[in-house]
Design an enzyme around this catalytic site. Structure first.
Site, short mmCIF file in Angstrom:
data_model
loop_
_atom_site.label_atom_id
_atom_site.label_comp_id
_atom_site.label_asym_id
_atom_site.label_seq_id
_atom_site.Cartn_x
_atom_site.Cartn_y
_atom_site.Cartn_z
N LEU A 1 0.82 -1.22 0.00
CA LEU A 1 0.00 0.00 0.00
C LEU A 1 0.85 1.27 0.00
O LEU A 1 0.33 2.36 -0.19
CB LEU A 1 -0.93 0.01 1.22
CG LEU A 1 -2.08 -1.00 1.23
CD1 LEU A 1 -2.74 -1.03 2.61
CD2 LEU A 1 -3.12 -0.67 0.16
N TYR B 1 -4.13 0.20 16.55
CA TYR B 1 -4.90 -0.40 15.45
C TYR B 1 -6.30 0.24 15.36
O TYR B 1 -6.73 0.66 14.28
CB TYR B 1 -4.99 -1.92 15.70
CG TYR B 1 -6.03 -2.62 14.87
CD1 TYR B 1 -5.87 -2.77 13.49
CD2 TYR B 1 -7.19 -3.14 15.45
CE1 TYR B 1 -6.83 -3.41 12.73
CE2 TYR B 1 -8.15 -3.80 14.70
CZ TYR B 1 -7.97 -3.92 13.33
OH TYR B 1 -8.92 -4.56 12.58
N LYS C 1 -8.31 2.73 12.43
CA LYS C 1 -9.64 2.54 11.84
C LYS C 1 -10.48 3.81 12.03
O LYS C 1 -11.27 4.18 11.16
CB LYS C 1 -10.33 1.33 12.47
CG LYS C 1 -9.61 0.01 12.18
CD LYS C 1 -9.50 -0.28 10.70
CE LYS C 1 -8.88 -1.63 10.41
NZ LYS C 1 -8.79 -1.93 8.97
N SER D 1 -13.44 -1.31 12.01
CA SER D 1 -13.45 -2.38 13.02
C SER D 1 -14.19 -1.91 14.27
O SER D 1 -14.24 -0.70 14.57
CB SER D 1 -12.01 -2.71 13.39
OG SER D 1 -11.97 -3.57 14.52
N ASN D 2 -14.70 -2.89 14.98
CA ASN D 2 -15.29 -2.59 16.31
C ASN D 2 -14.26 -1.92 17.21
O ASN D 2 -14.63 -1.23 18.17
CB ASN D 2 -15.83 -3.87 16.93
CG ASN D 2 -14.76 -4.86 17.34
OD1 ASN D 2 -14.24 -4.80 18.46
ND2 ASN D 2 -14.38 -5.78 16.45
P1 NAI Z 1 -5.53 -10.43 7.59
O1 NAI Z 1 -4.41 -9.95 8.44
O2 NAI Z 1 -5.79 -11.90 7.49
O3 NAI Z 1 -5.36 -9.88 6.12
C1 NAI Z 1 -4.85 -8.60 5.82
C2 NAI Z 1 -4.13 -8.67 4.51
O4 NAI Z 1 -3.60 -7.38 4.23
C3 NAI Z 1 -2.96 -9.67 4.49
O5 NAI Z 1 -3.11 -10.60 3.44
C4 NAI Z 1 -1.74 -8.80 4.32
O6 NAI Z 1 -0.73 -9.39 3.51
C5 NAI Z 1 -2.33 -7.56 3.65
N1 NAI Z 1 -1.51 -6.38 3.93
C6 NAI Z 1 -1.03 -5.99 5.14
N2 NAI Z 1 -0.26 -4.90 5.02
C7 NAI Z 1 -0.28 -4.58 3.69
C8 NAI Z 1 0.35 -3.57 2.93
N3 NAI Z 1 1.14 -2.64 3.50
N4 NAI Z 1 0.14 -3.55 1.62
C9 NAI Z 1 -0.65 -4.49 1.02
N5 NAI Z 1 -1.26 -5.47 1.68
C10 NAI Z 1 -1.06 -5.53 3.01
O7 NAI Z 1 -6.83 -9.68 8.13
P2 NAI Z 1 -8.37 -10.07 7.91
O8 NAI Z 1 -8.84 -10.76 9.11
O9 NAI Z 1 -8.52 -10.69 6.59
O10 NAI Z 1 -9.04 -8.63 7.92
C11 NAI Z 1 -9.19 -7.89 6.73
C12 NAI Z 1 -9.51 -6.44 7.08
O11 NAI Z 1 -10.70 -6.38 7.84
C13 NAI Z 1 -8.43 -5.76 7.91
O12 NAI Z 1 -8.33 -4.40 7.51
C14 NAI Z 1 -8.96 -5.83 9.33
O13 NAI Z 1 -8.47 -4.78 10.11
C15 NAI Z 1 -10.45 -5.72 9.08
N6 NAI Z 1 -11.22 -6.38 10.12
C16 NAI Z 1 -11.27 -7.75 10.15
C17 NAI Z 1 -12.01 -8.39 11.12
C18 NAI Z 1 -12.17 -9.87 11.11
O14 NAI Z 1 -12.94 -10.36 11.93
N7 NAI Z 1 -11.51 -10.62 10.23
C19 NAI Z 1 -12.70 -7.61 12.18
C20 NAI Z 1 -12.58 -6.19 12.04
C21 NAI Z 1 -11.86 -5.60 11.04
C1 15L Z 2 -10.48 -7.08 14.45
O1 15L Z 2 -10.50 -5.90 14.12
C2 15L Z 2 -9.42 -8.01 13.99
O2 15L Z 2 -8.96 -7.69 12.70
C3 15L Z 2 -9.88 -9.46 14.01
O3 15L Z 2 -8.75 -10.30 13.84
C4 15L Z 2 -10.56 -9.78 15.34
O4 15L Z 2 -9.65 -9.65 16.39
C5 15L Z 2 -11.73 -8.84 15.54
O5 15L Z 2 -11.36 -7.50 15.39
C6 15L Z 2 -12.41 -8.99 16.89
O6 15L Z 2 -12.64 -8.01 17.56
O7 15L Z 2 -12.73 -10.13 17.26
#
Ligand code: NAI
Ligand code: 15L
Length: 269
Positions: A50, A138, A142, A109-110
């Site tokens: 990014l 973090y 958000k 995110s929450n």
């Molecule tokens: P994750 O950590 O599995 O995936 C994030 C992806 O972003 C990774 O594949 C990583 O390689 C890529 N990434 C990180 N830094 C980067 C950079 N500088 N340039 C390009 N790519 C980069 O996270 P997940 O769980 O898939 O979450 C996706 C999004 O949703 C995140 O922004 C996270 O904060 C948000 N989120 C996710 C939640 C969940 O329950 N999975 C809850 C709340 C928010």
């Molecule tokens: C997030 O924002 C994180 O990306 C995810 O990995 C979980 O920790 C989630 O919140 C959560 O609150 O459970």
């Protein structure tokens, strides 16, 4: 805005990105994928940071909308969060502005409101306009992303739906997640609604399923056309038997953000 067809999915290699790569094509989207890491079986995915503004500009060229998932998804040092989540999100919005992309769905995110006390007993659900109370660097990133989205709407007329995702995983794995879980199927439904609703300007929604134990008000999400189909309650008996109910005396159970609120900051900044 005509319904988007070609959608750039940032963070496509991640957990949520992988789930959405599986589910969103059924809605008729052609996904263009981008991530820092290569993706097995996806030779056309763009591998870029990014921080690489040129690569981002090329990646967004010609897409109808963006789902922005890329970034650090847990607490980290301020420097790392600054680069990936704050500067990275800014770089993506600038690329989108330069290339005329009109709609972004931002994975907030929450944890942008993580210090908000969770409702107990008959307390009302947490409204979407509750003051932001980030629980980590973090969560702060958000909160910044939501402000950035508002700014790009006010200044440039670019629309965003900021989705304050709870926990989007195949199954809830903790008692807290019984309240904040978003099933992958509901995640896809919500992203689809966020991509296709008319005139969203900058809309902030909570992202969860219709959980019996839900903590927040889903009405802004429903107003986009989101109709959640899932509820975490079938997982409750097993999880409560293993972990017990949330403990009113445990600070990790006191707020929306769960254990993020008690995490010590990661130094150095
Ligand atoms: P994750 O950590 O599995 O995936 C994030 C992806 O972003 C990774 O594949 C990583 O390689 C890529 N990434 C990180 N830094 C980067 C950079 N500088 N340039 C390009 N790519 C980069 O996270 P997940 O769980 O898939 O979450 C996706 C999004 O949703 C995140 O922004 C996270 O904060 C948000 N989120 C996710 C939640 C969940 O329950 N999975 C809850 C709340 C928010
Ligand atoms: C997030 O924002 C994180 O990306 C995810 O990995 C979980 O920790 C989630 O919140 C959560 O609150 O459970």
């Amino acid at each position: 805005m005509p319904a988007p067809r070609t959608v750039l999915l940032t963070g496509a290699a991640g957990g949520l990105g992988t789930l959405m790569r599986g589910l969103l094509p059924a809605y008729g989207y052609e996904l263009r994928l981008i991530d820092l890491r290569p993706i097995d079986g996806e030779p056309d995915a763009i591998i870029a940071d990014l921080g690489d503004r040129e690569a981002l500009r090329e990646a967004v060229r010609g897409v109808d909308a963006i789902i922005h998932l890329a970034g650090i998804s847990l607490e980290s040092s301020f420097d790392k969060i600054l680069k990936a989540n704050i500067e990275g999100t800014y770089n993506l919005y600038e690329a989108a502005r330069e290339e005329g992309v009109e709609r972004i769905v931002f994975a907030s995110s929450n944890h942008a409101v993580g210090f908000t006390p969770r409702p107990r007993g008959d307390d009302p659900l947490i409204p979407i306009d509750t003051p932001r109370r980030p629980d980590t660097f973090y969560g702060l990133s958000k909160s910044f992303g939501e402000d950035l989205a508002q700014f790009y709407w006010d200044k440039h007329g670019m629309e965003t739906v900021s989705v304050r995702i709870g926990s989007c995983f195949p199954e809830p794995t903790s008692v807290r997640m019984l309240s904040v879980w978003m099933s992958p199927g509901d995640g896809a439904r919500l992203f689809h609604a966020a991509l296709t609703a008319e005139d969203v300007q900058h809309t902030v929604v909570y992202g969860s399923s219709a959980n019996t134990r839900v903590w927040w008000d889903l009405s802004t999400a429903r107003a986009l056309g989101y109709e959640p189909q899932d509820d975490s309650e079938p997982y409750a008996e097993k999880l409560v038997a293993e972990q017990g109910e949330l403990d009113p005396e445990n600070p990790d159970h006191a707020c929306l953000g769960g254990h993020f609120v008690t995490k010590p900051p990661i130094w150095p900044h």
